[in-house]
Design a protein around this motif. Structure first.
Motif, PDB file in Angstrom:
ATOM      1  N   CYS A 195       1.073  -1.247   0.025  1.00  0.00           N
ATOM      2  CA  CYS A 195       0.120   0.099   0.014  1.00  0.00           C
ATOM      3  C   CYS A 195       0.883   1.031   0.022  1.00  0.00           C
ATOM      4  CB  CYS A 195      -0.867   0.154   1.222  1.00  0.00           C
ATOM      5  SG  CYS A 195      -2.269  -1.221   1.123  1.00  0.00           S
ATOM      6  N   GLU A 206      -1.878   7.180  -4.889  1.00  0.00           N
ATOM      7  CA  GLU A 206      -1.561   7.190  -6.157  1.00  0.00           C
ATOM      8  C   GLU A 206      -2.430   6.434  -6.862  1.00  0.00           C
ATOM      9  OE1 GLU A 206       1.411   7.842  -7.077  1.00  0.00           O
ATOM     10  OE2 GLU A 206       2.637   7.960  -5.056  1.00  0.00           O
ATOM     11  N   ARG A 207      -2.415   6.392  -8.321  1.00  0.00           N
ATOM     12  CA  ARG A 207      -3.615   6.347  -8.977  1.00  0.00           C
ATOM     13  C   ARG A 207      -3.958   4.869  -8.630  1.00  0.00           C
ATOM     14  NH1 ARG A 207      -5.046   3.522 -13.408  1.00  0.00           N
ATOM     15  NH2 ARG A 207      -6.384   4.380 -15.079  1.00  0.00           N
ATOM     16  N   HIS A 208      -3.129   3.882  -8.439  1.00  0.00           N
ATOM     17  CA  HIS A 208      -3.694   2.299  -7.960  1.00  0.00           C
ATOM     18  C   HIS A 208      -4.416   2.341  -6.538  1.00  0.00           C
ATOM     19  CE1 HIS A 208       0.492   2.547  -6.297  1.00  0.00           C
ATOM     20  NE2 HIS A 208      -0.275   1.674  -5.526  1.00  0.00           N
ATOM     21  N   HIS A 209      -4.421   3.385  -5.885  1.00  0.00           N
ATOM     22  CA  HIS A 209      -5.176   3.678  -4.490  1.00  0.00           C
ATOM     23  C   HIS A 209      -6.623   4.099  -4.771  1.00  0.00           C
ATOM     24  CE1 HIS A 209      -0.988   4.040  -2.644  1.00  0.00           C
ATOM     25  NE2 HIS A 209      -1.153   2.902  -2.369  1.00  0.00           N
TER      26      HIS A 209
END
Length: 133
Positions: free
Chosen positions: A17, A36-39
């Motif tokens: 994470c 971040e974008r993936h969060h």
């Protein structure tokens, strides 16, 4: 500083994470993460799972620092108060530590100091797991 330094064990999911420990001791802890974008969720802000993970680790590390042993989350309540983006700062603090249960609270703020969520939790003290054979 690494998560293992404050939690007594490596927690791969926390590393995945991107959660970074800042300090922990005396029943308090501070951790940070950059969204971040993936969060992100479908609205482009931090997914609630990231925020709950940050709260859980903030509270767990605060509890562990108060009782000096492993702890297990028994109950967790979360209130999301604002969308979360950018750099986030979590702070946990023990409210009461007993022999077997530890009551903790935490909050996460954004870089402007606005609270984006709060949580409370109950932890049970635990023995370390047996070594693998």
């Amino acid at each position: 500083m690494k998560i293992a330094d404050i939690f007594g064990a490596d927690i791969p999911f926390v590393g995945y994470c991107g959660i970074e420990p800042i300090e922990s001791g005396g029943g308090r802890s501070r951790l940070e993460v950059t969204v971040e974008r993936h969060h992100a969720n479908q609205m482009g802000v931090a997914h609630g799972g990231l925020l709950m993970t940050l709260l859980d680790v903030c509270m767990g590390s605060a509890a562990r620092s108060a009782v000096g042993s492993n702890v297990i989350t028994v109950d967790m309540q979360t209130a999301f108060t604002a969308p979360a983006t950018g750099r986030l700062f979590g702070q946990g603090r023990v409210v009461r530590a007993g022999k077997s249960l530890v009551f903790v609270e935490a909050e996460i703020a954004n870089a402007d100091g606005d609270i984006v969520c709060r949580g409370t939790s109950v932890f049970k003290t635990a023995k370390p797991p047996p070594a693998p054979k």
